[in-house]
Design a protein around this motif. Structure first.
Motif, PDB file in Angstrom:
ATOM      1  N   PRO A  59     -28.691 -18.877  41.569  1.00  0.00           N
ATOM      2  CA  PRO A  59     -27.770 -17.905  42.180  1.00  0.00           C
ATOM      3  C   PRO A  59     -27.973 -16.485  41.666  1.00  0.00           C
ATOM      4  CG  PRO A  59     -26.589 -19.914  41.616  1.00  0.00           C
ATOM      5  CD  PRO A  59     -27.968 -20.058  41.037  1.00  0.00           C
ATOM      6  N   ASN A  60     -28.171 -16.324  40.367  1.00  0.00           N
ATOM      7  CA  ASN A  60     -28.312 -14.957  39.843  1.00  0.00           C
ATOM      8  C   ASN A  60     -29.533 -14.249  40.421  1.00  0.00           C
ATOM      9  OD1 ASN A  60     -26.066 -15.412  38.350  1.00  0.00           O
ATOM     10  ND2 ASN A  60     -27.080 -15.441  36.358  1.00  0.00           N
ATOM     11  N   ASN A  61     -30.604 -14.998  40.617  1.00  0.00           N
ATOM     12  CA  ASN A  61     -31.793 -14.394  41.238  1.00  0.00           C
ATOM     13  C   ASN A  61     -31.466 -13.922  42.651  1.00  0.00           C
ATOM     14  OD1 ASN A  61     -34.786 -16.199  40.067  1.00  0.00           O
ATOM     15  ND2 ASN A  61     -33.408 -14.811  39.039  1.00  0.00           N
ATOM     16  N   VAL A  62     -30.779 -14.785  43.383  1.00  0.00           N
ATOM     17  CA  VAL A  62     -30.443 -14.430  44.771  1.00  0.00           C
ATOM     18  C   VAL A  62     -29.511 -13.213  44.798  1.00  0.00           C
ATOM     19  CG1 VAL A  62     -29.269 -15.228  46.865  1.00  0.00           C
ATOM     20  CG2 VAL A  62     -30.801 -16.762  45.623  1.00  0.00           C
ATOM     21  N   TYR A  63     -28.514 -13.226  43.931  1.00  0.00           N
ATOM     22  CA  TYR A  63     -27.584 -12.095  43.924  1.00  0.00           C
ATOM     23  C   TYR A  63     -28.301 -10.804  43.513  1.00  0.00           C
ATOM     24  CZ  TYR A  63     -24.024 -15.819  43.914  1.00  0.00           C
ATOM     25  OH  TYR A  63     -23.258 -16.918  44.216  1.00  0.00           O
ATOM     26  N   SER A  64     -29.178 -10.910  42.507  1.00  0.00           N
ATOM     27  CA  SER A  64     -29.796  -9.687  41.975  1.00  0.00           C
ATOM     28  C   SER A  64     -30.762  -9.065  42.961  1.00  0.00           C
ATOM     29  CB  SER A  64     -30.575  -9.981  40.700  1.00  0.00           C
ATOM     30  OG  SER A  64     -29.783 -10.675  39.821  1.00  0.00           O
ATOM     31  N   LEU A  65     -31.433  -9.910  43.705  1.00  0.00           N
ATOM     32  CA  LEU A  65     -32.401  -9.362  44.649  1.00  0.00           C
ATOM     33  C   LEU A  65     -31.793  -9.234  46.052  1.00  0.00           C
ATOM     34  CD1 LEU A  65     -35.316  -8.402  45.107  1.00  0.00           C
ATOM     35  CD2 LEU A  65     -35.897 -10.748  45.743  1.00  0.00           C
ATOM     36  N   LEU A  66     -31.319 -10.344  46.593  1.00  0.00           N
ATOM     37  CA  LEU A  66     -30.935 -10.325  48.009  1.00  0.00           C
ATOM     38  C   LEU A  66     -29.542  -9.740  48.243  1.00  0.00           C
ATOM     39  CD1 LEU A  66     -32.502 -13.741  49.026  1.00  0.00           C
ATOM     40  CD2 LEU A  66     -33.417 -11.440  49.389  1.00  0.00           C
ATOM     41  N   ARG A  67     -28.581 -10.148  47.430  1.00  0.00           N
ATOM     42  CA  ARG A  67     -27.265  -9.548  47.653  1.00  0.00           C
ATOM     43  C   ARG A  67     -27.320  -8.058  47.335  1.00  0.00           C
ATOM     44  NH1 ARG A  67     -21.551 -11.778  45.378  1.00  0.00           N
ATOM     45  NH2 ARG A  67     -22.601 -11.428  43.403  1.00  0.00           N
ATOM     46  N   ALA A  68     -28.076  -7.700  46.298  1.00  0.00           N
ATOM     47  CA  ALA A  68     -28.203  -6.280  45.950  1.00  0.00           C
ATOM     48  C   ALA A  68     -28.826  -5.525  47.125  1.00  0.00           C
ATOM     49  CB  ALA A  68     -29.049  -6.118  44.696  1.00  0.00           C
ATOM     50  N   PHE A  69     -29.820  -6.113  47.751  1.00  0.00           N
ATOM     51  CA  PHE A  69     -30.415  -5.446  48.910  1.00  0.00           C
ATOM     52  C   PHE A  69     -29.398  -5.344  50.054  1.00  0.00           C
ATOM     53  CE2 PHE A  69     -32.733  -5.600  52.976  1.00  0.00           C
ATOM     54  CZ  PHE A  69     -33.283  -4.334  52.904  1.00  0.00           C
ATOM     55  N   GLY A  70     -28.631  -6.394  50.252  1.00  0.00           N
ATOM     56  CA  GLY A  70     -27.602  -6.371  51.308  1.00  0.00           C
ATOM     57  C   GLY A  70     -26.562  -5.281  51.081  1.00  0.00           C
ATOM     58  N   SER A  71     -26.392  -4.886  49.814  1.00  0.00           N
ATOM     59  CA  SER A  71     -25.424  -3.819  49.527  1.00  0.00           C
ATOM     60  C   SER A  71     -26.077  -2.437  49.603  1.00  0.00           C
ATOM     61  CB  SER A  71     -24.811  -4.028  48.137  1.00  0.00           C
ATOM     62  OG  SER A  71     -25.760  -3.671  47.153  1.00  0.00           O
ATOM     63  N   ASN A  72     -27.379  -2.415  49.843  1.00  0.00           N
ATOM     64  CA  ASN A  72     -28.106  -1.151  49.974  1.00  0.00           C
ATOM     65  C   ASN A  72     -27.903  -0.658  51.414  1.00  0.00           C
ATOM     66  OD1 ASN A  72     -30.035   0.882  50.210  1.00  0.00           O
ATOM     67  ND2 ASN A  72     -31.591  -0.215  49.025  1.00  0.00           N
TER      68      ASN A  72
END
Ligand code: BAL
Ligand code: ZN
Length: 870
Positions: free
Chosen positions: A781-794
């Motif tokens: 989960p942390n990998n997904v949040y750090s990369l993908l969720r972070a991108f989704g918030s961009n």
């Protein structure tokens, strides 16, 4: 898929006096034997147990095995029609935790067995009454291999560990407090530990243990210190003491959420435990302290007094967020803490309240209970509690809290019970106030002022309204506490004497707005006063107030309420931003109001203002907040406006920013207390602004800061600046960081985030490439949040019309949802602004959402969140 409704709530048909759980842990399968003492409370009721997935090995009533004709088993329930009025129920199930990718129930992370049962995952372990209003006493045994799993933990008191002689051992635990099954926990593994003790004010010596992977123990000390501070604070602030002999925290690498407050055995995401100067930023240090506190505070608000049903989730979450915010304010600085909390509320919760997934703090229905863990339940819930405190004052609130525990300790209750416990001892009527729980949406309060010089009268007219939200086309007026002051020309607060304005027990002037429109008349005003309203953000509302620019600049400079000083600066900045966005859309020149820039410069030079406050003043409204305000989310215009605004500040305030940077750079680099952290935040913000000009001298400063950094805050701040460049400096720093931390996922996740949040036009391609990187693991989960969720918030790159981020993101959601619905559903928020996109972009987004929803096996979590957008 089916919805569940609050109105269908029925109290349980059975009382469970106690349950005994035996866990037999193996590599290929695990067995769970549960034995409960049960009493029927509804005559004639059949036995209905929740269960999703565990293989049923046997079911016995009073020791007699039932054959399959005596029960009905579906994918969600186990039903036995005829059971005695009182009986012993024994159920044996079999599980495969090693194959559990949803990370709910019992699963394995890096060889460690662990559990996550909230909200409804106990039912994946065994067939049980998986509802919070069934509270019972737990005895637990855990049997496992001695070498692989030397540490065997569960809730409550550690009774003994038996050596079974065959290379296996068995631990016995007993929790003396009744609890619902969502608070059950188990950990088995080979872990390192640090130990300490805390003596409560009544003299109980509590053993404190923080567990983490071997070799990481040195990074657990900050969490331990935070725990001790929390225990002390709760005694002082609320008179609440810890109630067991042991308190354990375990750091786990694969964890869907942040942390979990299981009774006596908190399980944490590693990123919210592990910290030292080299591996954690000041923000991490702060988050660890506040989340450790939050989980600890749940021991009373959530565990001792729990929920009647999941619709009441805010009863524990809103209240516990409120408590952790108060704690953080006391540990740092109450003024800036309040600003941070409100910023967070506006960015996430106001957006939620304005979107297609808006829901009340106490919802009436849902598809997936997992989707209740929202910022409305948490952060708006905390605001509702704070409003109660504002109305009755701090002393009155404490009286109410004492009454809450006196009435409800050991019970499963509702938000109404809480409101009654606060209002009744204070002689207040919260009937209308309870609409904050039942009505969704952010109310607007329209402010109109009039001054009659001949009568020396100042009139304030307040009108409230609230836009429709899904399922709630019309709203009744809210009971809104507005903290107010009228200031004279020197900025001094005038004594107020008007009908409808009272002072609370803290001596603050409060208007309790209850009607749709109310008028307040203040007499004896020799000159027109300046209004300071919604001080301390006393209610989660949006003000519609056409204040004169002179008044706003006056308040920025002089309002004794620091929240409003900063709030008025944000209001001015937000108007400038809107103007820039409008100009960018029309391709006009982007110039920034010089008066604002000069005011910022003056503040930077003001030696009386604290660095923490200066940092808050320098922070412009976030793009997420702007996107809520603007009619259209035009990513290119947002980007141009952002760059123009920041560059204008950098140019106008260049010398003050440079001086600020030099004053605080390199000072106390290994100290993480909040004051030093605020100095660092300010000087790193200064550097960030200066770097907007791309001046080589400044970029050299950033580069030097990266390479010479003595803590991770400075290193990350410099890396974020370098990550925006197209130069070898960028690659060199990113490569170096990777080499340094490639074996440490908690830190390496920051490397993913800094690339995913870069505003450069190539970000999407880089994120796509990073999903194929050997260090990226889509099941973590942390990998997904750090990369993908972070991108989704961009906001700028996610909604960039030149690329096709939506398609990529939809593919990711579909892939992840099949393995881990909770993680996938957290990505869905990236699509929250769909309705604001321009038609062509909106079509593209909607067709991707449709494609996701068309996946037949899509989880109800993601389905519920996305379907509402269509
Ligand atoms: N109960 C889930 C994590 C938290 O809010 O504390
Ligand atoms: Zn919580």
């Amino acid at each position: 898929q089916e919805k569940i409704f609050l109105k269908d709530y029925k109290s349980p048909d059975f009382t469970v006096d106690n349950v005994n759980l035996d866990f037999i842990l193996n590599e290929d399968f695990c067995r769970v034997i549960s034995q409960s003492q049960v009493r029927k409370t509804t005559p004639g009721a059949p036995l209905l147990l929740n269960g999703e997935g565990p293989k049923l090995i046997s079911i016995k009533v009073d020791g007699k095995a039932l054959d399959s004709s005596q029960y009905e088993l579906t994918s969600e329930e186990l039903m036995v029609k005829d059971v005695p009025d009182q009986f012993t129920l024994e159920i044996e199930t079999e599980l495969q935790p090693q194959n559990n990718t949803a990370l709910e129930g019992l699963y394995k992370s890096n060889g460690i067995f662990c559990t996550q049962c909230e909200a409804q995952s106990f039912r994946t372990i065994t067939y049980f009454w998986d509802r919070p209003d069934v509270m019972t006493s737990y005895s637990v045994t855990i049997e496992a291999d001695k070498t692989k799993y030397p540490v065997l933990l569960s809730n409550g008191d550690r009774l003994k560990v038996e050596d079974l002689g065959n290379g296996r051992h068995k631990a016995y635990w007993k929790d003396p407090h009744k609890k619902p099954c969502y608070l059950f926990a188990l950990v088995a593994g080979d872990l390192g530990v640090i130990r300490d003790t805390f003596t409560t004010r009544s003299g109980r010596k509590v053993n404190l243990e923080v567990y983490a992977a071997h070799g990481k123990q040195d990074r657990c000390h900050h969490a331990m210190e935070s725990l001790k501070k929390s225990m002390k604070w709760d005694e002082e602030a609320f008179g609440l003491e810890y109630d067991l002999n042991d308190y354990m925290i375990v750091a786990i690498d694969d964890f869907n959420a942040g942390a979990m407050e299981n009774k006596g055995l908190n399980i944490f995401n590693s990123r919210l435990v592990l910290a030292d100067t080299a591996s954690a930023t000041d923000t991490d240090f702060f988050s660890i302290e506040s989340v450790v506190a939050h989980e600890y505070f749940h021991n009373w608000t959530g565990n001792r007094v729990t929920l009647r049903d999941w619709f009441q989730l805010s009863l524990k979450e809103g209240l516990t967020v409120f408590r952790d915010q108060e704690f953080s304010g006391d540990m740092t600085d109450r003024g800036t803490q309040r600003i941070d909390d409100v910023d967070g509320l506006r960015a996430a919760q106001f957006a939620e309240d304005a979107g297609t997934n808006a829901h009340p703090v106490r919802p009436d229905s849902c598809m997936s209970v997992d989707n209740f863990f929202t910022s409305t339940i948490y952060e708006k819930g905390a605001e509702v509690i704070r409003m109660m405190q504002t109305i009755v004052g701090r002393k009155g609130f404490r009286k109410g809290m004492d009454e809450y525990f006196r009435r409800h300790d050991g019970q499963a209750v509702t938000t109404e019970d809480f409101a009654a416990a606060i209002s009744e001892p204070n002689g207040k009527d919260f009937t209308q106030f309870r609409r904050w729980y039942s009505q969704a949406g952010t109310p607007t309060v329209k402010v109109q002022e009039a001054y009659d010089a001949s009568k020396k009268e100042y009139t304030l007219t307040l009108e409230q309204s609230c836009a429709p939200t899904p399922g709630q086309p019309t709203k009744e007026p809210f009971h809104i506490p507005l903290m107010v002051a009228l200031l004279d020309k020197q900025g001094k607060e005038l004594p107020l004497n008007a009908k409808g304005v009272h002072t609370n027990s803290d001596g603050k002037y409060i208007i309790e707005l209850r009607e749709a429109r109310e008028v307040y008349t203040f007499t004896g005003m020799n000159e027109k006063p300046v209004l300071s309203i919604l001080r301390e953000f006393s209610a989660p509302v949006t003000l519609q107030w056409a204040a004169a620019a002179d008044d706003l600049y006056f308040l920025v400079e002089k309002d004794p309420d620091s929240f409003n000083r900063r709030e008025m600066a944000q209001k001015l900045a937000s108007d400038i931003y809107s103007d820039l966005i409008a100009k960018a859309r029309k391709k006009e020149a982007l110039t920034v109001e010089p008066r604002f820039l000069k005011a910022l410069n003056a503040l930077l030079l003001d030696t009386k203002a604290s660095p923490a406050f200066k940092a808050k003043m320098l922070q412009l409204p976030s793009l997420h907040v702007l996107a809520q305000k603007e009619a259209v989310l035009d990513a290119n215009a947002f980007y141009a406006a952002r760059n123009a605004f920041r560059t204008a500040i950098a140019k106008e305030c260049r010398q003050a920013l440079l001086d600020t940077y030099r004053q605080y750079h390199g000072v106390e680099t290994k100290n993480h207390d909040s004051k030093v952290g605020a100095h660092r935040r300010l000087k790193n913000m200064a550097l960030g602004y200066l770097a907007e000009t791309k001046d080589p001298e400044i970029l050299k400063l950033a580069s030097e800061q990266y390479w010479k950094a003595e803590n991770l805050t400075d290193r990350m701040a410099a890396m974020a600046i370098l990550a925006e460049l197209d130069s070898p400096e960028r690659t060199k720093a990113l490569d170096h960081f990777y080499q340094e931390w490639k074996n440490d996922s908690v830190v390496l996740n920051k490397w993913f985030t800094v690339q995913a949040t870069s505003l450069r036009p190539h970000t999407l391609d880089e994120v796509k490439a990073l999903t194929k990187h050997p260090a990226f693991n889509i099941t973590n989960p942390n990998n997904v949040y750090s990369l993908l969720r972070a991108f989704g918030s961009n906001l700028i790159r996610f909604n960039d019309p030149q690329t096709d981020a939506f398609k990529f993101y939809a593919d990711c959601i579909i892939e992840i949802d099949a393995k881990n619905p909770q993680v996938a559903s957290r990505l869905c928020a990236a699509f929250n602004f769909v309705q604001k996109l321009e038609p062509a972009m909106k079509d593209r987004a909607l067709s991707e959402i449709k494609r996701i929803v068309a996946v037949e096996t899509l989880s109800k979590n993601s389905r519920e969140l996305l379907q509402s957008a269509l």
